[in-house]
Design a protein around this motif. Structure first.
Motif, mmCIF file in Angstrom:
data_model
loop_
_atom_site.group_PDB
_atom_site.id
_atom_site.type_symbol
_atom_site.label_atom_id
_atom_site.label_comp_id
_atom_site.label_asym_id
_atom_site.label_seq_id
_atom_site.Cartn_x
_atom_site.Cartn_y
_atom_site.Cartn_z
ATOM 1 N N ARG A 1 4.229 12.093 -6.185
ATOM 2 C CA ARG A 1 3.662 10.759 -6.010
ATOM 3 C C ARG A 1 2.179 10.753 -6.299
ATOM 4 O O ARG A 1 1.483 11.754 -6.117
ATOM 5 C CB ARG A 1 3.936 10.236 -4.590
ATOM 6 N N SER B 1 5.622 9.851 3.438
ATOM 7 C CA SER B 1 4.298 9.247 3.378
ATOM 8 C C SER B 1 3.233 10.095 4.044
ATOM 9 O O SER B 1 2.050 9.938 3.753
ATOM 10 C CB SER B 1 4.324 7.863 4.031
ATOM 11 N N THR C 1 0.854 -1.181 0.000
ATOM 12 C CA THR C 1 0.000 0.000 0.000
ATOM 13 C C THR C 1 0.886 1.226 0.000
ATOM 14 O O THR C 1 1.462 1.596 1.020
ATOM 15 C CB THR C 1 -0.925 0.010 1.220
ATOM 16 N N TRP C 2 1.021 1.838 -1.162
ATOM 17 C CA TRP C 2 1.955 2.956 -1.383
ATOM 18 C C TRP C 2 1.766 4.088 -0.391
ATOM 19 O O TRP C 2 2.727 4.749 -0.010
ATOM 20 C CB TRP C 2 1.758 3.459 -2.803
ATOM 21 N N TYR C 3 0.539 4.295 0.047
ATOM 22 C CA TYR C 3 0.192 5.411 0.916
ATOM 23 C C TYR C 3 1.071 5.469 2.165
ATOM 24 O O TYR C 3 1.391 6.563 2.652
ATOM 25 C CB TYR C 3 -1.276 5.302 1.313
ATOM 26 N N TYR C 4 1.464 4.318 2.688
ATOM 27 C CA TYR C 4 2.181 4.260 3.961
ATOM 28 C C TYR C 4 3.699 4.367 3.813
ATOM 29 O O TYR C 4 4.413 4.366 4.818
ATOM 30 C CB TYR C 4 1.852 2.965 4.693
ATOM 31 N N ASN D 1 -0.072 3.902 -7.066
ATOM 32 C CA ASN D 1 1.134 3.284 -6.506
ATOM 33 C C ASN D 1 2.378 3.671 -7.297
ATOM 34 O O ASN D 1 3.232 2.831 -7.616
ATOM 35 C CB ASN D 1 0.986 1.760 -6.463
ATOM 36 N N ASN E 1 -0.537 8.168 -5.028
ATOM 37 C CA ASN E 1 -0.777 6.978 -4.218
ATOM 38 C C ASN E 1 -1.861 6.077 -4.809
ATOM 39 O O ASN E 1 -1.815 4.857 -4.644
ATOM 40 C CB ASN E 1 -1.158 7.382 -2.792
#
Length: 124
Positions: free
Chosen positions: A72, A53, A28-31, A77, A74
Motif C-alpha cells: 500500500r 491499517s 483517508t486511506w491511512y485508517y 490512496n 497511503n
C-alpha cells in the motif's frame, strides 16, 4: 463520495504476471484495512489477501502464498496486488475491499466499501 476503483486486470499466459491497483477517493486511506477478494465463474467469493491499517501486516490465502504480494501507498490512496506465476485457476474477477472503525455523531460504526472489480484471465 467514496469510491474504490480497480485496474490492471487483463489476459495473461500461465506463468505471467499482472499488477492490480485499487485507488480510493473520498476517504483517508491511512485508517483503512484493505483486502483483495476474487470470484471465479461458478465459485464463491474468496479472500485473496489483506493488509492492515496499523502496522501493515499482511495475510495471504493458501492458493496464492508465495506468488502474490500486497502493498500500500497511503500517500497515493492506493493498494497494489502483485500477481506472479499466474495459473489458470487464478482466473476470476478481483475486487478491492476496505473497512475501518470510526465514530459518527458519537456512535462507533464499521465503514465498509467495495470496488466494481476487474477481470483477470490466465490462459494460453
Amino acid at each position: 463520495q467514496v469510491q474504490l476503483v480497480e485496474s490492471g486486470g487483463g489476459l495473461v499466459e500461465p506463468g505471467g504476471s499482472l499488477r492490480l491497483t485499487c485507488e480510493a477517493s473520498g476517504l483517508t486511506w491511512y485508517y483503512y484495512n484493505v483486502a483483495w477478494f476474487r470470484q471465479a465463474a461458478g465459485k464463491e467469493r474468496e479472500r485473496v489477501s489483506c493488509i492492515s491499517s496499523g502496522d501493515g501486516s499482511t495475510f495471504y490465502g493458501d492458493p496464492v502464498k508465495g506468488r502474490f504480494t500486497i502493498s500500500r501507498d497511503n500517500a497515493k490512496n492506493t493498494v497494489y496486488l502483485q500477481m506472479n506465476s499466474l495459473k489458470p485457476e487464478d482466473t476470476a474477477v478481483y475486487y478491492c475491499y476496505a473497512d475501518t472503525l470510526g465514530y459518527y455523531s458519537g456512535i462507533l460504526k464499521e465503514y465498509t466499501y467495495w470496488g466494481q472489480g476487474t477481470q483477470v484471465t490466465v490462459s494460453s
